[in-house]
Write a protein that holds these residues in place. Structure first.
Motif, PDB file in Angstrom:
ATOM      1  N   ALA A   3       0.833  -1.204   0.000  1.00 29.62           N
ATOM      2  CA  ALA A   3       0.000   0.000   0.000  1.00 29.62           C
ATOM      3  C   ALA A   3       0.868   1.256   0.000  1.00 29.62           C
ATOM      4  CB  ALA A   3      -0.926  -0.016   1.215  1.00 29.62           C
ATOM      5  N   MET A   4       1.958   1.249   0.774  1.00 29.94           N
ATOM      6  CA  MET A   4       2.852   2.403   0.819  1.00 29.94           C
ATOM      7  C   MET A   4       3.497   2.652  -0.538  1.00 29.94           C
ATOM      8  SD  MET A   4       4.239   4.911   2.404  1.00 29.94           S
ATOM      9  CE  MET A   4       3.926   4.619   4.149  1.00 29.94           C
ATOM     10  N   VAL A   5       3.941   1.569  -1.179  1.00 27.36           N
ATOM     11  CA  VAL A   5       4.549   1.709  -2.508  1.00 27.36           C
ATOM     12  C   VAL A   5       3.539   2.285  -3.495  1.00 27.36           C
ATOM     13  CG1 VAL A   5       5.540   0.445  -4.448  1.00 27.36           C
ATOM     14  CG2 VAL A   5       6.224  -0.126  -2.106  1.00 27.36           C
ATOM     15  N   LEU A   6       2.294   1.824  -3.411  1.00 24.15           N
ATOM     16  CA  LEU A   6       1.248   2.328  -4.304  1.00 24.15           C
ATOM     17  C   LEU A   6       0.983   3.808  -4.053  1.00 24.15           C
ATOM     18  CD1 LEU A   6      -0.885   1.743  -6.451  1.00 24.15           C
ATOM     19  CD2 LEU A   6      -2.451   1.069  -4.613  1.00 24.15           C
ATOM     20  N   VAL A   7       0.943   4.200  -2.788  1.00 19.04           N
ATOM     21  CA  VAL A   7       0.717   5.614  -2.447  1.00 19.04           C
ATOM     22  C   VAL A   7       1.843   6.481  -3.004  1.00 19.04           C
ATOM     23  CG1 VAL A   7       0.650   7.256  -0.535  1.00 19.04           C
ATOM     24  CG2 VAL A   7      -0.695   5.168  -0.421  1.00 19.04           C
ATOM     25  N   VAL A   8       3.083   6.035  -2.838  1.00 14.42           N
ATOM     26  CA  VAL A   8       4.233   6.800  -3.342  1.00 14.42           C
ATOM     27  C   VAL A   8       4.176   6.913  -4.859  1.00 14.42           C
ATOM     28  CG1 VAL A   8       6.741   6.856  -3.543  1.00 14.42           C
ATOM     29  CG2 VAL A   8       5.684   6.208  -1.370  1.00 14.42           C
ATOM     30  N   ALA A   9       3.860   5.803  -5.532  1.00 13.87           N
ATOM     31  CA  ALA A   9       3.786   5.815  -6.991  1.00 13.87           C
ATOM     32  C   ALA A   9       2.697   6.771  -7.476  1.00 13.87           C
ATOM     33  CB  ALA A   9       3.522   4.406  -7.518  1.00 13.87           C
ATOM     34  N   LEU A  10       1.542   6.737  -6.819  1.00 13.75           N
ATOM     35  CA  LEU A  10       0.452   7.639  -7.198  1.00 13.75           C
ATOM     36  C   LEU A  10       0.834   9.094  -6.930  1.00 13.75           C
ATOM     37  CD1 LEU A  10      -2.675   5.664  -5.911  1.00 13.75           C
ATOM     38  CD2 LEU A  10      -1.961   6.019  -8.272  1.00 13.75           C
ATOM     39  N   PHE A  37      11.336  15.338  -6.945  1.00 11.13           N
ATOM     40  CA  PHE A  37      10.224  14.680  -6.254  1.00 11.13           C
ATOM     41  C   PHE A  37      10.178  13.191  -6.588  1.00 11.13           C
ATOM     42  CE2 PHE A  37       5.858  13.429  -5.402  1.00 11.13           C
ATOM     43  CZ  PHE A  37       5.588  14.084  -4.211  1.00 11.13           C
ATOM     44  N   CYS A  38      10.329  12.864  -7.857  1.00 11.43           N
ATOM     45  CA  CYS A  38      10.306  11.452  -8.264  1.00 11.43           C
ATOM     46  C   CYS A  38      11.520  10.705  -7.705  1.00 11.43           C
ATOM     47  CB  CYS A  38      10.254  11.341  -9.778  1.00 11.43           C
ATOM     48  SG  CYS A  38       8.683  11.903 -10.494  1.00 11.43           S
ATOM     49  N   ALA A  39      12.666  11.382  -7.619  1.00 14.07           N
ATOM     50  CA  ALA A  39      13.844  10.757  -7.009  1.00 14.07           C
ATOM     51  C   ALA A  39      13.590  10.474  -5.535  1.00 14.07           C
ATOM     52  CB  ALA A  39      15.064  11.653  -7.176  1.00 14.07           C
ATOM     53  N   GLY A  40      12.935  11.410  -4.840  1.00 12.95           N
ATOM     54  CA  GLY A  40      12.590  11.180  -3.444  1.00 12.95           C
ATOM     55  C   GLY A  40      11.647  10.009  -3.279  1.00 12.95           C
ATOM     56  N   GLY A  41      10.663   9.909  -4.163  1.00 13.19           N
ATOM     57  CA  GLY A  41       9.763   8.763  -4.114  1.00 13.19           C
ATOM     58  C   GLY A  41      10.488   7.459  -4.373  1.00 13.19           C
ATOM     59  N   THR A  42      11.434   7.478  -5.310  1.00 13.63           N
ATOM     60  CA  THR A  42      12.211   6.276  -5.618  1.00 13.63           C
ATOM     61  C   THR A  42      13.053   5.847  -4.420  1.00 13.63           C
ATOM     62  OG1 THR A  42      12.313   6.891  -7.960  1.00 13.63           O
ATOM     63  CG2 THR A  42      13.927   5.287  -7.170  1.00 13.63           C
ATOM     64  N   VAL A  43      13.710   6.808  -3.780  1.00 16.91           N
ATOM     65  CA  VAL A  43      14.519   6.489  -2.591  1.00 16.91           C
ATOM     66  C   VAL A  43      13.637   5.904  -1.489  1.00 16.91           C
ATOM     67  CG1 VAL A  43      15.873   7.501  -0.707  1.00 16.91           C
ATOM     68  CG2 VAL A  43      16.314   8.177  -3.072  1.00 16.91           C
ATOM     69  N   LEU A  44      12.452   6.467  -1.324  1.00 22.16           N
ATOM     70  CA  LEU A  44      11.539   5.977  -0.291  1.00 22.16           C
ATOM     71  C   LEU A  44      11.123   4.534  -0.572  1.00 22.16           C
ATOM     72  CD1 LEU A  44       9.926   6.614   2.233  1.00 22.16           C
ATOM     73  CD2 LEU A  44       8.154   7.622   0.784  1.00 22.16           C
ATOM     74  N   VAL A  45      10.761   4.248  -1.827  1.00 20.05           N
ATOM     75  CA  VAL A  45      10.339   2.892  -2.181  1.00 20.05           C
ATOM     76  C   VAL A  45      11.494   1.909  -2.033  1.00 20.05           C
ATOM     77  CG1 VAL A  45       9.589   1.427  -4.098  1.00 20.05           C
ATOM     78  CG2 VAL A  45       8.461   3.613  -3.695  1.00 20.05           C
ATOM     79  N   ALA A  72      15.081  10.857   1.381  1.00 15.23           N
ATOM     80  CA  ALA A  72      13.787  11.021   0.702  1.00 15.23           C
ATOM     81  C   ALA A  72      13.096  12.330   1.084  1.00 15.23           C
ATOM     82  CB  ALA A  72      12.886   9.819   1.004  1.00 15.23           C
ATOM     83  N   PRO A  73      13.037  12.725   2.375  1.00 14.49           N
ATOM     84  CA  PRO A  73      12.377  13.994   2.701  1.00 14.49           C
ATOM     85  C   PRO A  73      12.998  15.198   1.998  1.00 14.49           C
ATOM     86  CG  PRO A  73      12.596  12.677   4.677  1.00 14.49           C
ATOM     87  CD  PRO A  73      13.370  11.962   3.601  1.00 14.49           C
TER      88      PRO A  73
END
Length: 260
Positions: A3-10, A37-45, A72-73
């Motif tokens: 669910a977290m990965v899906l939220v980040v991707a969305l 922003f997309c790099a931060g999402g990638t690092v988070l995932v 990521a932040p």
């Protein structure tokens, strides 16, 4: 986790779509913000789902927490998500978001000393109390710790950089002081882990040493990046102040009927 990965991707898709909408109507929005922003999402995932099985256990935890709570932040904030939302939302939702961002509770949470305290205290609680050991057997607790690290990291980066609209933007000296204090607390914690592991754990000495290196030097890299960005803001603000002062002086010294 899924669910977290899906939220980040969305979230990343929504950011890119909103930026594209701005550009289509003729507004300027730098592509580097989308990339950040997309790099931060990638690092988070990657931090959440990366297979750390081949790593020493504490070092793997440390790499995860470094990605979630610091790298990521910073990248997400450089994407200016609040500013983007304010520029694409309809009038009603935009006003509600702006009132929320500029509310007293939000101003308190991003007050630099408090944001630094929340960020540093969370890390100390994880590694200097039995919290980390307890999280090994309680997935919900591990998820809660990760959520806190992400939230406190975002608040801290937001407080230091103050890129998006705020009720009151703290001065550069206060933001710089909060950054230095947080960096000192982070460094002391990393050095303490070199000698003694988290309570309730029995990590090997080599694992403790490597994990402390990851925390110390990884935190330094993020701290230096924040300091460089803050210094650039300070320099730019000083330049704008000089231009305003020069214009005011020219206007004051110009004679009657003359244009400065």
């Amino acid at each position: 986790m899924t669910a977290m990965v899906l939220v980040v991707a969305l979230g990343c898709l929504g950011h890119v779509a909103a930026a594209r909408r701005l550009r289509r109507r003729g507004d300027r929005w730098p592509h580097r913000r989308d990339a950040a922003f997309c790099a931060g999402g990638t690092v988070l995932v990657v931090s959440l789902v990366a297979p750390w099985d081949g790593w020493p256990p504490l070092t793997g935890h440390m790499a995860t927490h470094l990605g979630i709570g610091m790298i990521a932040p910073l990248l997400l904030l450089l994407g200016r998500p609040v500013t983007l939302a304010l520029r694409v939302l309809p009038v009603g939702p935009r006003r509600r978001l702006l009132s929320c961002v500029r509310s007293r509770p939000a101003a308190l949470l991003v007050w630099p000393p408090l944001a630094a305290l929340l960020h540093s205290a969370g890390l100390w609680a994880v590694y200097r109390t039995p919290l980390l050991a307890a999280g090994h057997h309680r997935p919900w607790l591990h998820a809660l710790v990760s959520a806190h690290l992400l939230a406190s990291g975002v608040l801290f980066a937001f407080a230091v950089l103050a890129l998006d609209p705020l009720r009151h933007r703290a001065g550069f000296a206060l933001r710089g002081g909060a950054l230095l204090a947080a960096a000192a607390a982070h460094g002391i914690l990393a050095k303490s882990l070199y000698a003694t592991g988290p309570p309730g754990t029995s990590y090997a000495a080599s694992d403790l040493h490597l994990a402390s290196y990851v925390m110390y030097y990884g935190g330094d890299v993020v701290g230096i990046a924040l300091a460089v960005l803050l210094g650039h803001q300070w320099y730019a603000a000083g330049g704008r102040a000089l231009v305003r002062a020069r214009r005011a002086l020219d206007a004051k010294t110009a004679g009657p009927g003359q244009h400065p």
